[in-house]
Design an enzyme around this catalytic site. Structure first.
Site, PDB file in Angstrom:
ATOM      1  N   ASP A 298      50.292  -9.821  29.186  1.00 57.36           N
ATOM      2  CA  ASP A 298      50.976 -10.149  30.433  1.00 57.36           C
ATOM      3  C   ASP A 298      50.542  -9.110  31.471  1.00 57.36           C
ATOM      4  O   ASP A 298      50.098  -8.014  31.119  1.00 57.36           O
ATOM      5  CB  ASP A 298      52.489 -10.106  30.210  1.00 57.36           C
ATOM      6  CG  ASP A 298      53.252 -10.668  31.392  1.00 57.36           C
ATOM      7  OD1 ASP A 298      52.634 -11.397  32.190  1.00 57.36           O
ATOM      8  OD2 ASP A 298      54.449 -10.375  31.510  1.00 57.36           O
ATOM      9  N   ASP A 533      56.729  -8.123  27.405  1.00 60.00           N
ATOM     10  CA  ASP A 533      57.977  -7.361  27.501  1.00 60.00           C
ATOM     11  C   ASP A 533      59.124  -8.180  28.057  1.00 60.00           C
ATOM     12  O   ASP A 533      60.235  -7.662  28.215  1.00 60.00           O
ATOM     13  CB  ASP A 533      57.775  -6.117  28.374  1.00 60.00           C
ATOM     14  CG  ASP A 533      57.403  -6.471  29.817  1.00 60.00           C
ATOM     15  OD1 ASP A 533      57.132  -7.666  30.084  1.00 60.00           O
ATOM     16  OD2 ASP A 533      57.393  -5.559  30.669  1.00 60.00           O
ATOM     17  N   ASP A 537      57.896 -14.151  27.579  1.00 63.37           N
ATOM     18  CA  ASP A 537      56.825 -13.917  26.610  1.00 63.37           C
ATOM     19  C   ASP A 537      57.229 -14.269  25.176  1.00 63.37           C
ATOM     20  O   ASP A 537      56.381 -14.281  24.284  1.00 63.37           O
ATOM     21  CB  ASP A 537      56.400 -12.439  26.637  1.00 63.37           C
ATOM     22  CG  ASP A 537      55.869 -12.010  27.989  1.00 63.37           C
ATOM     23  OD1 ASP A 537      55.107 -12.790  28.595  1.00 63.37           O
ATOM     24  OD2 ASP A 537      56.231 -10.920  28.453  1.00 63.37           O
TER      25      ASP A 537
END
Length: 783
Positions: A298, A533, A537
């Site tokens: 990410d 995080d 996700d």
């Protein structure tokens, strides 16, 4: 009412004593007693004990029972290492354990999730994982239950609604009371069902080892019975000699140290990672890390620092800044932020506003906006410009692209007379652009440079504008960062699969699309790791072969990840990947040493059964050879640095590496045995000569797996060679490795000359076969 006062300390104690704590057997892991029993009470340990009793009853020498010493040492080492790893992991688990805001004695206080009890009143917010079944008392939350039901859409939970453990809060805040805890909770029941299928919790390597050990275990008994019958009844060799020959064959066939070596190596790896502040929640992920060839990351929290900063607010069409300040303060400054974006904006617009918000719209990762409805002022949304503007986005596209190309995350503040609906879109009034940014981590370019050198492809999957993400990825040194795509344009599985193969950067990705991208990459034959995080996700991390979470992020992400970076430092990833590669490469290398002996012993036993020959070895001889050419060097080699990416399946790879050595043993020993029988040489001489052949071939195999040599490997190989030489010279008499007939020396010399030649010829034969097989596979793929 009790639910607003919470439980008292006496009520908590009563429930703990009644076993109503939120402790689940699925999460508590193995106890120290279970670890000790697991290492002691194994099938092969039972077989070894039975064999030792048989030798004892037959009056055999105590030397022939030395395999018990090796078994004992292996068992003690395994127990000690696994206990050390368990204690280290348990300590780190406590540090990173979920803390839940709990109402007790009228005060809100953080309580570790495993210390909660039935009827506790708790508070959940965005990113929190529901740690026990509960009922909502007040507030409203959107909950994702996909980890339980597979349904990706968030579910609205109002007072009276049930919350299932294992789900996580996407947005909103609420107070709930726990109704089922521990093993009675919904997630714990699912975990027990999953554990009913042992294959579901094991890696490819461990399943292969289980299969190998099961096959050898099934073969042992019938082969042992037939061999003893032949030695005792047909060859009339007596009970003691027959028992010793049978035990020697069976000891050679048992891969006694292989499973233990694997367990110890994995435990030591978990211990090393734990010392590096990496929490290993699933040991199987160590193997997955070794095979990773695609790393999905990410943007926020991985490439960049997790803290987001709102740098500028750019009014549009002459919108008054004071008007914007009142609006954004009312939306973000007077309430607890739902996510990092809201937190960044609230730091810029804090305090009180004169505007009255009658309905707050929490952030939704599917639609990528949040907002509110204000009395007599209309509805306002803050989110992705292309989402809010829809078909009218062209009016702002050039302005948005100008800032996105500089690496800013751009949000639009827009006003509507009424909230837009999918079936009746309304043109908004654009009021302002908010420019947010995250600083790129200082270590990011070096980290991504490592993965480039290692042949690991990096894919950036983000919910932000693809232009913004591409610019950030390019500045972080990610190769091919200019190859980006808007995931909103990917409508079919075929388009997603094609994009997964062709693009590096994916923007405007929803949680469901993230999951589908990971699935597509796995379908294309890749081993995929996913770092993240946030709540968005979670689905992708669950889908990946290995999920890695930042401890500073959403609790739900840490709960589903196999690895948790407790320092939230992405720069630790090279060390983690290297550790996985080191362990699996060394296990494969050491496994080939073990299987040489097993292949040879099984084949020789079968040949002896069909030819009517006596088995030429004593148990003690095989114990010495196993210790000095397999056990001791295998243990040290398993701890060596070896950072090449693991390729191929475990069992075919190690069998291929072991076959030349095993077949060399078999061919040379059979020829030697025939020569000894033809010259009518003593059986004791035959055992010595055949044992010398095993020692030489064992050293050659050890040499092969030690290449390329360094000083440590030279010392290991040299020490084993000296120890073997001493066994045949200085300790020849007590080890019963002596020759009584001078003609046996000629046979020994012939065998020692023959062994390297046969080994070299078989190596070349298998290498030619590998080339032919690769050629045929490439031809089949082209067709």
């Amino acid at each position: 009412m009790e639910e607003y006062h919470g439980l008292s300390q006496s009520q908590v104690l009563q429930r703990q004593q009644a076993g109503q704590s939120n402790i689940t057997t699925a999460k508590s892991g193995k106890t120290e007693k279970q670890i000790i029993l697991e290492h002691c009470l194994t099938y092969f340990n039972l077989v070894f004990a039975v064999l030792a009793v048989i030798l004892l009853l037959c009056g055999s020498s105590i030397k022939n029972m030395t395999f018990l010493v090796i078994v004992l040492i292996n068992t003690v080492i395994g127990i000690v290492q696994q206990l050390r790893a368990k204690r280290a992991v348990d300590k780190l688990t406590l540090v990173t354990a979920q803390q839940v805001q709990t109402l007790r004695d009228g005060q809100w206080t953080p309580v570790r999730s495993d210390l909660l009890v039935l009827d506790d009143v708790v508070r959940f917010g965005p990113g929190d994982q529901i740690c026990a079944d509960a009922v909502v008392l007040r507030g409203s939350v959107q909950v994702n239950e996909s980890l339980l039901t597979g349904e990706a859409d968030a579910v609205e939970k109002q007072p009276g609604s049930q919350l299932l453990s294992g789900s996580f809060v996407v947005s909103g805040r609420g107070v709930a009371q726990l109704t089922q805890v521990g093993d009675n909770a919904f997630a714990a029941k699912l975990a027990r069902e999953a554990k009913a299928d042992p294959r579901a919790a094991k890696s490819e390597m461990m399943r292969a080892l289980d299969k190998l050990i099961w096959v050898m275990g099934m073969i042992l008994i019938p082969v042992g019975l037939m061999l003893f019958y032949q030695e005792f009844k047909i060859l009339q060799l007596g009970v003691q000699t027959s028992a010793e020959a049978t035990v020697a064959a069976l000891v050679g066939m048992i891969p006694e140290g292989l499973y233990l070596l694997t367990s110890v190596a994995m435990a030591v790896s978990a211990l090393k990672l734990t010392k590096a502040q990496v929490l290993v929640q699933d040991m199987n992920c160590i193997e997955a890390l070794a095979r990773v060839d695609v790393l999905c990351v990410d943007k926020t929290g991985t490439i960049t620092e997790p803290a987001m900063i709102a740098e500028h607010v750019l009014p549009l069409d002459g919108c008054d800044y004071d008007y914007l300040e009142q609006l954004l303060t009312a939306l973000y400054g007077s309430r607890e932020p739902d996510n990092d974006t809201a937190r960044a904006i609230s730091e810029l617009f804090c305090g009180q506003s004169t505007w009255n918000c009658t309905a707050y719209i929490p952030f939704d990762s599917k639609y990528k906006y949040s907002g509110g409805v204000f009395e007599d002022r209309g509805s306002f949304l803050v989110g992705a410009p292309e989402i809010l503007m829809g078909q009218y986005f062209e009016e702002l596209q050039s302005t948005v692209t100008q800032w996105s190309s500089k690496g800013y995350r751009v949000l639009l503040v827009a006003r509507y007379d009424r909230l837009p609906q999918p079936d009746r879109p309304e043109k908004p009034q654009p009021l302002a652009l908010i420019l947010l940014t995250n600083r790129i981590r200082q270590t990011a370019p070096e980290t991504f440079g490592f993965f480039k050198q290692q042949g690991v492809t990096v894919k950036v999957i983000s919910g932000d504008n693809p232009v913004t993400v591409s610019e950030v990825a390019n500045r972080a040194g990610i190769p091919d960062a200019e190859a980006f795509v808007d995931a909103g344009t990917l409508q079919t599985p075929e388009q997603i699969s094609h994009a997964a193969a062709e693009y590096t950067v994916f923007g405007r990705v929803t949680p469901e699309i993230k999951k589908q991208l990971i699935f597509a990459l796995k379908q294309q034959g890749h081993t995929v790791a996913m770092t993240g995080d946030g709540v968005n996700d979670v689905l992708a991390m669950r889908q990946a072969d290995c999920g890695v979470a930042m401890a500073s992020g959403a609790r739900a992400a840490s709960q589903v990840a196999q690895l948790v970076l407790t320092q939230s430092d992405f720069a630790a990833m090279p060390q983690i990947v290297n550790e996985g590669r080191r362990v699996i490469n060394n296990i494969q290398r050491a496994a080939s040493l073990f299987l040489v002996k097993n292949i040879f012993s099984l084949c020789l036993a079968l040949v002896c059964l069909f030819t009517g020959w006596a088995y030429p070895f004593m148990p003690f001889h095989l114990s010495v050879i196993s210790a000095l050419t397999i056990g001791v060097p295998g243990f040290f080699l398993a701890m060596e640095p070896n950072y090449e990416r693991v390729r191929g399946k475990f069992l075919p790879t190690v069998l291929r590496q072991a076959l030349p050595g095993g077949l060399t043993d078999l061919i040379v020993v059979l020829i030697t045995h025939v020569m000894m029988i033809s010259f009518q040489l003593p059986m004791g001489d035959s055992a010595t000569v055949c044992t010398a052949v095993l020692a030489l071939v064992g050293l050659m195999v050890l040499y092969k797996v030690s290449v390329p040599f360094d000083l440590f490997r030279k010392l290991i190989w040299g020490a084993m060679a000296i120890a073997l030489l001493g066994s045949f010279t200085l300790l020849g008499a007590p080890f019963e490795l002596t020759i009584s007939d001078s003609r046996s020396y000629l046979v020994l010399l012939s065998a020692l000359i023959m062994a390297p030649t046969v080994f070299y010829a078989l190596q070349r034969l298998f290498e030619q076969w590998d080339r032919l097989w690769s050629f045929l596979k490439s031809k089949l793929k082209k067709k």
